[in-house]
Design a protein around this motif. Sequence first.
Motif, PDB file in Angstrom:
ATOM      1  N   GLU A 104       9.883  -8.786   0.712  1.00 11.74           N
ATOM      2  CA  GLU A 104      10.710  -8.369   1.859  1.00 11.74           C
ATOM      3  C   GLU A 104      10.100  -7.162   2.551  1.00 11.74           C
ATOM      4  O   GLU A 104      10.087  -7.078   3.784  1.00 11.74           O
ATOM      5  N   ASN A 105       9.563  -6.243   1.767  1.00  5.56           N
ATOM      6  CA  ASN A 105       8.971  -5.040   2.341  1.00  5.56           C
ATOM      7  C   ASN A 105       7.713  -5.359   3.140  1.00  5.56           C
ATOM      8  O   ASN A 105       7.440  -4.723   4.161  1.00  5.56           O
ATOM      9  N   ARG A 106       6.959  -6.372   2.711  1.00  9.71           N
ATOM     10  CA  ARG A 106       5.688  -6.681   3.362  1.00  9.71           C
ATOM     11  C   ARG A 106       5.837  -7.653   4.531  1.00  9.71           C
ATOM     12  O   ARG A 106       4.930  -7.762   5.348  1.00  9.71           O
ATOM     13  N   LEU A 107       6.943  -8.381   4.606  1.00 14.99           N
ATOM     14  CA  LEU A 107       7.073  -9.376   5.666  1.00 14.99           C
ATOM     15  C   LEU A 107       7.086  -8.760   7.064  1.00 14.99           C
ATOM     16  O   LEU A 107       6.789  -9.460   8.038  1.00 14.99           O
ATOM     17  N   GLN A 108       7.384  -7.480   7.155  1.00 24.05           N
ATOM     18  CA  GLN A 108       7.361  -6.852   8.473  1.00 24.05           C
ATOM     19  C   GLN A 108       5.945  -6.824   9.046  1.00 24.05           C
ATOM     20  O   GLN A 108       5.767  -6.701  10.263  1.00 24.05           O
TER      21      GLN A 108
END
Length: 481
Positions: free
Chosen positions: A53-57
């Motif tokens: 979730e943190n990297r999907l940005q």
Amino acid sequence: MVNRLSPDEAMFYFLDGSGTSAHLGALLILDPHKKTKHPGAEVDYNALVSLVENRLQTAPRYRQIVAEITFGLARPVWVDDREFDINFHVRLSALPQPGTVEQLQELIARVMSRPLDRTRPLWEMYLIEGLYDNRSVILTKTHRCMLGSPEHPELSEVLCDDVADREPLEDDLWMPRRPPRSASLTAGALAEALARPGEVVDSLLRGNGPVADLWSVADKSARVVSGVVSQMVNAAPDSPLNAVTTSSRLFAFSSLARRDLEAVVAKYECTLNDVVLAILTGALRRWLMSVKDSVSHGETVRATMPLSARDPDTVEGEASGAWIVIGGTEFVTDLPVGEDAPSVRLMQVAGLADRYSQSTRRMSQGLRPILPELGLVPFSDRSTRAFAGIFQRAYNIPISMSSERIGRKYVGGIPITGIFTIPTLATQRALGISVNEYANQVQIAFIADRSVVGDLPAMPGYVTESLDELLTGPAPAGSDR
């Protein structure tokens, strides 16, 4: 303004079907026992979900779906998934005891056999627990259409770090944008097409619209492209590797110590990639001998591989050290599986690769879109398959080979001990091979059609035997090149 799939992306999106699964992936083997700055760190399911979730940005496409246009009036568009569910995409699995490599390979084969859900973003990730010695595995599965350019990396590359103690990215609240209405997309497609009136008539007659039965883009394209292919390279040898394929897969992988390959390099005065290709040739020879009555002297298997892996200096900007190798110039070479002497086989492999990597007649841009300038349906299901069929006899087997060693990688502070690429298996290609160099190992992965290469689990053993015969056999007189 809509975000339309590029010609490349649309082609791969429509390439899915019986015998073809246009997805690829990566296998990351984690070892929590390795010393890091965070002893005791582990990636459990909840931690992995948070990390993703943190990297999907940094990879917004992984929260988007593909929306097709009514009547195929234009290429599909990327739209935000308003019902995005991270827990649907990131999944937990476990191997039964004792957690052998064979059990892992079979689980991966089952996962890679299943098509992706087209109503959701086209990717999946699995945390697989229970591998022997208390290790765990991360498996990614991404549709090829998601990876249209270097700006859109595969998820495994987004997840990995070069250091063990990378700080999380700042939280970024993601709010999906309202998708455009179907009527709006249709109107926009028509407006784009009407801006090029000369193309409208041709596309309606030859595209995927209501009168597609009259003409097809593929008909026109086949005449143009087949001539180019016939000039580029003559037909590949007959091979069971070009059999009609299904969607059922097998997977296998093997690791070779770089120091062993370097010993062969010094012995024969060749390159590391020469040795890798010779090992694969020896393994393919053993496989052919197991499925055929005989392998004749002079028999070859034709392979396509990246030009940058042969000589990175010849292709500016293509050497990246990444493990997902897509795009770029390729060349076609022959692997002399009919040669029974290992040392002679190595010399032949090296000589053929040297010659063909410098021949423009052996160059290929691989599978590329047809008539990308057309606005209305340049890539229908029929035209894409027809285009793929044009190349079905240009080669027997694709080999994906990274051009640089991969630096040390971590996931959530845990070191990765193995990185294997799982290549796309195209229609009428029963076997695909990938080669990476990581952690002082040359790591080879095989994906195959279960109905054609049913004995794929034997391939890692063939690879080991092929290396051993090069290590122990005598070098031929005058082997320096």
